[in-house]
Scaffold this active site. Structure first.
Site, PDB file in Angstrom:
ATOM      1  N   GLY A 142      18.871 -20.205  89.031  1.00  0.00           N
ATOM      2  CA  GLY A 142      17.431 -19.980  89.148  1.00  0.00           C
ATOM      3  C   GLY A 142      16.915 -18.658  88.605  1.00  0.00           C
ATOM      4  O   GLY A 142      15.853 -18.194  89.007  1.00  0.00           O
TER       5      GLY A 142
ATOM      6  N   ASN B   7      15.800 -18.103  85.564  1.00  0.00           N
ATOM      7  CA  ASN B   7      14.565 -18.368  84.801  1.00  0.00           C
ATOM      8  C   ASN B   7      13.402 -18.625  85.742  1.00  0.00           C
ATOM      9  O   ASN B   7      12.290 -18.146  85.506  1.00  0.00           O
ATOM     10  CB  ASN B   7      14.758 -19.538  83.839  1.00  0.00           C
ATOM     11  CG  ASN B   7      15.406 -19.110  82.539  1.00  0.00           C
ATOM     12  OD1 ASN B   7      14.764 -18.488  81.693  1.00  0.00           O
ATOM     13  ND2 ASN B   7      16.688 -19.400  82.388  1.00  0.00           N
TER      14      ASN B   7
ATOM     15  N   LYS C  89      18.999 -45.710  90.065  1.00  0.00           N
ATOM     16  CA  LYS C  89      18.489 -44.706  89.119  1.00  0.00           C
ATOM     17  C   LYS C  89      16.973 -44.776  88.987  1.00  0.00           C
ATOM     18  O   LYS C  89      16.279 -43.761  88.954  1.00  0.00           O
ATOM     19  CB  LYS C  89      19.125 -44.917  87.748  1.00  0.00           C
ATOM     20  CG  LYS C  89      20.492 -44.276  87.657  1.00  0.00           C
ATOM     21  CD  LYS C  89      21.015 -44.289  86.234  1.00  0.00           C
ATOM     22  CE  LYS C  89      22.411 -43.649  86.238  1.00  0.00           C
ATOM     23  NZ  LYS C  89      23.260 -44.114  85.150  1.00  0.00           N
TER      24      LYS C  89
ATOM     25  N   HIS D  19      17.116 -23.642  76.304  1.00  0.00           N
ATOM     26  CA  HIS D  19      18.536 -23.846  76.012  1.00  0.00           C
ATOM     27  C   HIS D  19      19.105 -22.556  75.421  1.00  0.00           C
ATOM     28  O   HIS D  19      18.474 -21.935  74.566  1.00  0.00           O
ATOM     29  CB  HIS D  19      18.678 -25.011  75.019  1.00  0.00           C
ATOM     30  CG  HIS D  19      20.100 -25.319  74.695  1.00  0.00           C
ATOM     31  ND1 HIS D  19      20.920 -25.999  75.569  1.00  0.00           N
ATOM     32  CD2 HIS D  19      20.868 -24.995  73.623  1.00  0.00           C
ATOM     33  CE1 HIS D  19      22.136 -26.100  75.035  1.00  0.00           C
ATOM     34  NE2 HIS D  19      22.122 -25.498  73.860  1.00  0.00           N
TER      35      HIS D  19
HETATM   36  C1  GRF Z   1      20.030 -21.029  81.227  1.00  0.00           C
HETATM   37  O1  GRF Z   1      21.000 -20.440  80.407  1.00  0.00           O
HETATM   38  C2  GRF Z   1      19.246 -22.056  80.457  1.00  0.00           C
HETATM   39  O2  GRF Z   1      19.121 -21.735  79.108  1.00  0.00           O
HETATM   40  C3  GRF Z   1      20.080 -23.301  80.611  1.00  0.00           C
HETATM   41  O3  GRF Z   1      20.570 -23.233  81.913  1.00  0.00           O
HETATM   42  C4  GRF Z   1      20.642 -21.884  82.326  1.00  0.00           C
HETATM   43  C5  GRF Z   1      19.862 -21.789  83.600  1.00  0.00           C
HETATM   44  O4  GRF Z   1      20.008 -20.533  84.211  1.00  0.00           O
HETATM   45  N1  GRF Z   1      19.303 -24.494  80.353  1.00  0.00           N
HETATM   46  P1  GRF Z   1      19.138 -20.154  85.467  1.00  0.00           P
HETATM   47  O5  GRF Z   1      19.405 -21.215  86.527  1.00  0.00           O
HETATM   48  O6  GRF Z   1      17.701 -20.131  85.051  1.00  0.00           O
HETATM   49  O7  GRF Z   1      19.634 -18.801  85.886  1.00  0.00           O
END
Ligand code: GRF
Length: 205
Positions: free
Chosen positions: A12, A14, A65, A109
């Site tokens: 988490g 981000n 699903k 990503h």
């Molecule tokens: C990040 O590296 C993002 O690019 C990828 O998954 C990871 C998530 O990290 N899709 P966080 O949970 O936000 O720390």
């Protein structure tokens, strides 16, 4: 207000970067709901800490699903979100979910797509020996990290980099890029034509 949902499965960081931007008053959107498929996701703690509504939708607890998909759609619609932000959400979204929010689902990503899609993108980049990597925010389509690219940030890959060094360097850029892209959407700056994305000039990073 431009309401968004953030979908998470793990750490988490981000989500935290987006929350911090919201707290500082510089996010032009409001996190209406955080949704996870993983009851043990650390990200949920961050939502709780900041009193952001959250839902745990564990796929294994649904009849099938499509039942899961319909519940996910219902939760997003109930929260009246205009953008669905995947931030480390580890499930591929089903066609029915993507259809319910056309061009309104984005993902981040940790590579310069189309290089190194899928899992362990940073390791793939190191193993391949590229000199630059970075992160990509893209629209979500039915594929694995295949949707139209909205924005990217580049970092160097240094000879002495460990996996952790490179992952940290990319993650810092993710935390800058994702809130910025959300602001573009909130300001209606993003146009998709074919698979090309155009962002209105003055808001570029
Ligand atoms: C990040 O590296 C993002 O690019 C990828 O998954 C990871 C998530 O990290 N899709 P966080 O949970 O936000 O720390």
């Amino acid at each position: 207000m431009f309401s968004i949902a953030v979908l998470v499965s793990g750490r988490g960081s981000n989500l935290e970067a987006i929350i911090n931007k919201q707290k500082s008053g510089s996010l032009k959107a409001k996190i209406a709901i955080v949704i996870t498929d993983n009851p043990n996701a650390k990200a949920i703690e961050k939502a709780k800490e900041h009193n952001i509504p959250y839902r745990i939708l564990e796929s294994s607890l649904f009849a099938g699903k499509e039942d899961f998909n319909q519940n996910l759609i219902a939760a997003l619609k109930e929260a009246k979100v205009k953008l669905v932000v995947l931030a480390g959400y580890m499930r591929l979204l089903a066609p029915s979910v993507i259809k319910a929010f056309p061009n309104k689902i984005i993902n981040i990503h940790p590579s310069l797509l189309p290089a190194f899609p899928g899992l362990e993108a940073q390791k793939q980049a190191l193993d391949y020996g590229v000199k630059f990597s970075g992160c990509t925010v893209h629209f979500v389509d039915g594929g694995m990290d295949t949707g139209p690219i909205i924005a990217q940030r580049v970092v160097p890959v240094l000879a002495e980099d460990t996996l952790e060094d490179l992952s940290d360097r990319i993650l810092k850029e993710e935390h800058l890029l994702y809130p910025q892209v959300i602001n573009w959407f909130a300001g209606d700056k993003v146009k998709l034509i074919g698979r090309k994305v155009f962002v209105q000039e003055e808001e570029k990073v």
